[in-house]
Write a protein that holds these residues in place. Sequence first.
Motif, PDB file in Angstrom:
ATOM      1  N   LYS A   1       0.815  -1.218   0.000  1.00  0.00           N
ATOM      2  CA  LYS A   1       0.000   0.000   0.000  1.00  0.00           C
ATOM      3  C   LYS A   1       0.851   1.272   0.000  1.00  0.00           C
ATOM      4  N   GLY A   2       2.152   1.095  -0.003  1.00  0.00           N
ATOM      5  CA  GLY A   2       3.030   2.254  -0.043  1.00  0.00           C
ATOM      6  C   GLY A   2       2.947   3.116   1.198  1.00  0.00           C
ATOM      7  N   LEU A   3       2.753   2.490   2.366  1.00  0.00           N
ATOM      8  CA  LEU A   3       2.630   3.253   3.605  1.00  0.00           C
ATOM      9  C   LEU A   3       4.001   3.715   4.087  1.00  0.00           C
ATOM     10  N   PRO A   4       4.064   4.810   4.828  1.00  0.00           N
ATOM     11  CA  PRO A   4       5.353   5.312   5.301  1.00  0.00           C
ATOM     12  C   PRO A   4       6.102   4.252   6.109  1.00  0.00           C
ATOM     13  N   PRO A   5       7.385   4.063   5.850  1.00  0.00           N
ATOM     14  CA  PRO A   5       8.151   3.074   6.614  1.00  0.00           C
ATOM     15  C   PRO A   5       8.306   3.501   8.070  1.00  0.00           C
ATOM     16  N   VAL A   6       8.259   2.509   8.951  1.00  0.00           N
ATOM     17  CA  VAL A   6       8.482   2.726  10.385  1.00  0.00           C
ATOM     18  C   VAL A   6       9.832   2.098  10.717  1.00  0.00           C
ATOM     19  N   PHE A   7      10.766   2.872  11.239  1.00  0.00           N
ATOM     20  CA  PHE A   7      12.120   2.371  11.426  1.00  0.00           C
ATOM     21  C   PHE A   7      12.748   2.984  12.667  1.00  0.00           C
ATOM     22  N   THR A   8      13.713   2.274  13.207  1.00  0.00           N
ATOM     23  CA  THR A   8      14.426   2.728  14.406  1.00  0.00           C
ATOM     24  C   THR A   8      15.883   3.055  14.119  1.00  0.00           C
ATOM     25  N   THR A   9      16.356   2.642  12.949  1.00  0.00           N
ATOM     26  CA  THR A   9      17.754   2.788  12.571  1.00  0.00           C
ATOM     27  C   THR A   9      17.829   3.057  11.072  1.00  0.00           C
ATOM     28  N   VAL A  10      18.735   3.920  10.671  1.00  0.00           N
ATOM     29  CA  VAL A  10      18.983   4.170   9.254  1.00  0.00           C
ATOM     30  C   VAL A  10      20.129   3.278   8.809  1.00  0.00           C
ATOM     31  N   PRO A  11      19.981   2.535   7.696  1.00  0.00           N
ATOM     32  CA  PRO A  11      21.050   1.638   7.271  1.00  0.00           C
ATOM     33  C   PRO A  11      22.317   2.404   6.877  1.00  0.00           C
ATOM     34  N   THR A  12      23.378   2.204   7.621  1.00  0.00           N
ATOM     35  CA  THR A  12      24.678   2.814   7.347  1.00  0.00           C
ATOM     36  C   THR A  12      25.753   2.057   8.118  1.00  0.00           C
ATOM     37  N   GLU A  13      26.957   2.070   7.596  1.00  0.00           N
ATOM     38  CA  GLU A  13      28.087   1.477   8.310  1.00  0.00           C
ATOM     39  C   GLU A  13      28.882   2.536   9.051  1.00  0.00           C
ATOM     40  N   GLN A  14      28.548   3.800   8.854  1.00  0.00           N
ATOM     41  CA  GLN A  14      29.266   4.875   9.527  1.00  0.00           C
ATOM     42  C   GLN A  14      28.843   4.962  10.997  1.00  0.00           C
ATOM     43  N   LYS A  15      29.765   5.367  11.835  1.00  0.00           N
ATOM     44  CA  LYS A  15      29.473   5.486  13.266  1.00  0.00           C
ATOM     45  C   LYS A  15      28.809   6.842  13.525  1.00  0.00           C
ATOM     46  N   ILE A  16      27.533   6.892  13.181  1.00  0.00           N
ATOM     47  CA  ILE A  16      26.733   8.089  13.397  1.00  0.00           C
ATOM     48  C   ILE A  16      25.440   7.707  14.104  1.00  0.00           C
ATOM     49  N   VAL A  17      24.874   8.653  14.841  1.00  0.00           N
ATOM     50  CA  VAL A  17      23.548   8.501  15.436  1.00  0.00           C
ATOM     51  C   VAL A  17      22.771   9.766  15.130  1.00  0.00           C
TER      52      VAL A  17
ATOM     53  N   PRO B   1      25.488   1.807  14.678  1.00  0.00           N
ATOM     54  CA  PRO B   1      25.539   2.786  13.591  1.00  0.00           C
ATOM     55  C   PRO B   1      24.155   3.047  13.002  1.00  0.00           C
ATOM     56  N   GLY B   2      23.819   4.330  12.884  1.00  0.00           N
ATOM     57  CA  GLY B   2      22.543   4.725  12.292  1.00  0.00           C
ATOM     58  C   GLY B   2      21.373   4.747  13.247  1.00  0.00           C
ATOM     59  N   ASP B   3      21.600   4.500  14.541  1.00  0.00           N
ATOM     60  CA  ASP B   3      20.487   4.476  15.501  1.00  0.00           C
ATOM     61  C   ASP B   3      19.854   5.859  15.667  1.00  0.00           C
ATOM     62  N   ILE B   4      18.543   5.846  15.846  1.00  0.00           N
ATOM     63  CA  ILE B   4      17.785   7.055  16.164  1.00  0.00           C
ATOM     64  C   ILE B   4      17.605   7.110  17.678  1.00  0.00           C
ATOM     65  N   VAL B   5      17.999   8.215  18.273  1.00  0.00           N
ATOM     66  CA  VAL B   5      17.903   8.398  19.720  1.00  0.00           C
ATOM     67  C   VAL B   5      16.793   9.384  20.015  1.00  0.00           C
ATOM     68  N   LEU B   6      15.939   9.029  20.953  1.00  0.00           N
ATOM     69  CA  LEU B   6      14.819   9.877  21.363  1.00  0.00           C
ATOM     70  C   LEU B   6      15.138  10.619  22.653  1.00  0.00           C
ATOM     71  N   SER B   7      14.700  11.872  22.725  1.00  0.00           N
ATOM     72  CA  SER B   7      14.615  12.576  23.996  1.00  0.00           C
ATOM     73  C   SER B   7      13.382  13.470  23.942  1.00  0.00           C
ATOM     74  N   HIS B   8      13.179  14.298  24.967  1.00  0.00           N
ATOM     75  CA  HIS B   8      11.998  15.165  25.033  1.00  0.00           C
ATOM     76  C   HIS B   8      12.378  16.572  25.461  1.00  0.00           C
ATOM     77  N   PHE B   9      11.539  17.515  25.091  1.00  0.00           N
ATOM     78  CA  PHE B   9      11.693  18.883  25.575  1.00  0.00           C
ATOM     79  C   PHE B   9      11.160  18.915  27.014  1.00  0.00           C
ATOM     80  N   ARG B  10      12.081  18.747  27.965  1.00  0.00           N
ATOM     81  CA  ARG B  10      11.713  18.667  29.372  1.00  0.00           C
ATOM     82  C   ARG B  10      12.673  19.503  30.206  1.00  0.00           C
TER      83      ARG B  10
END
Length: 311
Positions: free
Chosen positions: A115-131, A268-277
């Motif tokens: 159905k072409g729905l937006p992808p849900v993901f927790t990490t972006v595919p990459t080999e670089q050491k980035i977050v 590598p590629g992880d998405i980190v969450l925080s909040h405006f607190r």
Amino acid sequence: MGTVGQNYKNGALRVSIHGGLVLLAVAALVSGCARPAGTDAGSRPPLKAPPAPAAELQADKTAIRAARLRAEQTRIAAARRWGLKRVPLTAPPAPVTKPRVTTREGFEVDGHEEKGLPPVFTTVPTEQKIVFLTIDDGAEKDPAFLRMMSELRIPYTAFLSDYLVKEDYGYFRKMRDRGVALNNHTLHHPYLPALSYARQKREICGMQDVMEKRYGTRPALFRPPYGNYNEDTLRAAKSCGIRYAPIWNEEVFVDHWEYREWDREIHPGDIVLSHFRGREDWKGTMTDMVRRFLDKVTAEGYSVARLEDYL
């Protein structure tokens, strides 16, 4: 044999042979500017500037090195000012070819890809050491946080809910003006799977309208509150112009981290969450949270990249 008479007139040499006149273009001959057949002034190749002297090239290189040194010294001073243990690492350039981002296994809904729905993901595919640092909702509006992130040049992505940001739209406008991407986190931060499709669409599309009115763009990124969603959520998001639904792999607080993975490690590629607190909810401030975040990722050899550059 007849006489040959010569005289000069109007810049041309006239030669008379047996009463006949031959006109020679003296000016062209003297100047050496006669053009080959089939050419004109418009087709003449442009003149090339002479190569810069070696001294000028060396001066340019020296100026570039000096600018880089000043920038690095500025980062070192900022890291000290904000109490970091180390200077944050600089992220690599944004990729020319974006990675293919798909829904994480186990996070799909029925017919997700078909159905072409937006992808849900927790990490972006990459080999670089980035977050990627992402910050949700908009409750705390700490000016020190804006200064800290600007001085350290740390990219981050905000996901905003209108019921919180409407107290001070201007604060997030300053954020946008500093290059931060502002994205959709619904109007009222509800638990979306409990709502009908129509109500979910009002929450998501309504926030798109707010974002366009207040900040000039309709975001392509949407994060469902609490990370909860169903098929209706993603169908509604797609209908509102959403292309991606990133959630997260780690969450950072003032005094601790939480992990989705069993190994309790950053990848590598992880998405980190925080909040405006702030202190009303945490045992510290947003700058305390950023300090904890940066100290850990830097110590482990990671830099912080801009999420939108990889999508």
